[in-house]
Design a protein around this motif. Structure first.
Motif, PDB file in Angstrom:
ATOM      1  N   PHE A  54      37.966  49.868  38.282  1.00 36.42           N
ATOM      2  CA  PHE A  54      39.100  49.293  37.799  1.00 36.42           C
ATOM      3  C   PHE A  54      39.638  48.636  39.066  1.00 36.42           C
ATOM      4  O   PHE A  54      39.965  47.280  39.347  1.00 36.42           O
ATOM      5  CB  PHE A  54      40.298  50.322  37.572  1.00 36.42           C
ATOM      6  N   ILE A  55      39.625  49.209  40.467  1.00 40.86           N
ATOM      7  CA  ILE A  55      40.147  48.423  41.656  1.00 40.86           C
ATOM      8  C   ILE A  55      39.219  47.152  42.090  1.00 40.86           C
ATOM      9  O   ILE A  55      39.457  46.180  42.374  1.00 40.86           O
ATOM     10  CB  ILE A  55      40.010  49.543  42.916  1.00 40.86           C
ATOM     11  N   VAL A  56      37.975  47.516  41.853  1.00 41.39           N
ATOM     12  CA  VAL A  56      36.922  46.390  42.090  1.00 41.39           C
ATOM     13  C   VAL A  56      37.072  45.182  41.263  1.00 41.39           C
ATOM     14  O   VAL A  56      37.107  44.091  41.613  1.00 41.39           O
ATOM     15  CB  VAL A  56      35.393  46.664  42.169  1.00 41.39           C
ATOM     16  N   GLY A  97      39.150  48.154  33.707  1.00 45.39           N
ATOM     17  CA  GLY A  97      38.171  47.555  34.280  1.00 45.39           C
ATOM     18  C   GLY A  97      37.459  47.035  33.786  1.00 45.39           C
ATOM     19  O   GLY A  97      37.068  45.723  34.256  1.00 45.39           O
ATOM     20  N   ILE A  98      37.126  47.412  32.418  1.00 48.26           N
ATOM     21  CA  ILE A  98      35.925  46.562  31.744  1.00 48.26           C
ATOM     22  C   ILE A  98      36.625  45.164  31.074  1.00 48.26           C
ATOM     23  O   ILE A  98      36.069  44.148  31.212  1.00 48.26           O
ATOM     24  CB  ILE A  98      35.660  47.529  30.320  1.00 48.26           C
ATOM     25  N   ILE A  99      38.015  45.431  30.868  1.00 46.40           N
ATOM     26  CA  ILE A  99      38.786  44.182  30.008  1.00 46.40           C
ATOM     27  C   ILE A  99      38.896  43.221  31.465  1.00 46.40           C
ATOM     28  O   ILE A  99      38.575  41.858  31.308  1.00 46.40           O
ATOM     29  CB  ILE A  99      39.884  44.564  29.600  1.00 46.40           C
ATOM     30  N   ILE A 100      39.266  43.347  32.527  1.00 42.45           N
ATOM     31  CA  ILE A 100      39.674  42.786  33.507  1.00 42.45           C
ATOM     32  C   ILE A 100      38.188  41.776  34.080  1.00 42.45           C
ATOM     33  O   ILE A 100      38.018  40.726  34.408  1.00 42.45           O
ATOM     34  CB  ILE A 100      40.158  43.399  34.708  1.00 42.45           C
ATOM     35  N   SER A 101      37.206  42.848  34.308  1.00 36.82           N
ATOM     36  CA  SER A 101      35.620  42.373  34.604  1.00 36.82           C
ATOM     37  C   SER A 101      35.324  41.334  33.649  1.00 36.82           C
ATOM     38  O   SER A 101      34.900  40.333  34.013  1.00 36.82           O
ATOM     39  CB  SER A 101      34.667  43.585  34.565  1.00 36.82           C
ATOM     40  N   ALA A 102      35.435  41.640  32.282  1.00 42.28           N
ATOM     41  CA  ALA A 102      35.129  40.768  31.449  1.00 42.28           C
ATOM     42  C   ALA A 102      35.795  39.458  31.592  1.00 42.28           C
ATOM     43  O   ALA A 102      35.200  38.142  31.557  1.00 42.28           O
ATOM     44  CB  ALA A 102      35.219  41.500  29.996  1.00 42.28           C
ATOM     45  N   ILE A 103      37.026  39.363  31.797  1.00 45.34           N
ATOM     46  CA  ILE A 103      37.910  38.129  31.716  1.00 45.34           C
ATOM     47  C   ILE A 103      37.503  37.383  32.929  1.00 45.34           C
ATOM     48  O   ILE A 103      36.965  36.309  32.925  1.00 45.34           O
ATOM     49  CB  ILE A 103      39.303  38.583  31.917  1.00 45.34           C
TER      50      ILE A 103
END
Ligand code: ZN
Length: 128
Positions: A54-56, A97-103
């Motif tokens: 999440f943080i990364v 974290g997955i959603i933010i990474s994907a965006i």
């Protein structure tokens, strides 16, 4: 020569280390489960991977260094898988974290395509 359990009297095999019926060690010590107090398992294991992912993802998306989104995506996915073992702990963080990474990754890909397109247009000599 047959041996017998000192606790319950069951006949023991020559190779038996503990009584097959009550679990008492053959050498005459007290039953293991009576003397050994197993430390209680923590009710909730911490899910560091979910938090890390999440943080990364958040940091890399904000700072627009999208290559880290690959790392955060992997961390978050592993974190989400691990969340099951941790009693659901960190699941929300991992999904975020997955959603933010994907965006972040989609943004990176779109920006890269636009960047290449601009470079190609410039290379071809078209100017506005
Ligand atoms: Zn026994």
């Amino acid at each position: 020569m047959a041996k017998f359990c000192i606790n319950c009297g069951k006949e023991l095999g020559d190779t038996d280390k503990v009584c097959s019926q009550c679990g008492t060690p053959v050498d005459g010590a007290a039953p293991a489960q009576a003397t050994t107090v197993v430390a209680p398992a923590r009710a909730q294991k911490s899910n560091g991977l979910a938090l890390a992912g999440f943080i990364v993802s958040l940091v890399s998306t904000i700072l627009c260094c999208g290559s880290f989104n690959v790392i955060s995506l992997i961390l978050s996915i592993v974190g989400a898988v691990k969340a099951k073992d941790c009693g659901g702990n960190g699941k929300g963080l991992a999904i975020a974290g997955i959603i933010i990474s994907a965006i972040g990754l989609i943004l990176l890909i779109v920006l890269t395509i636009f960047g290449y397109a601009a470079a190609i247009i410039e290379e071809a000599g078209y100017s506005y």
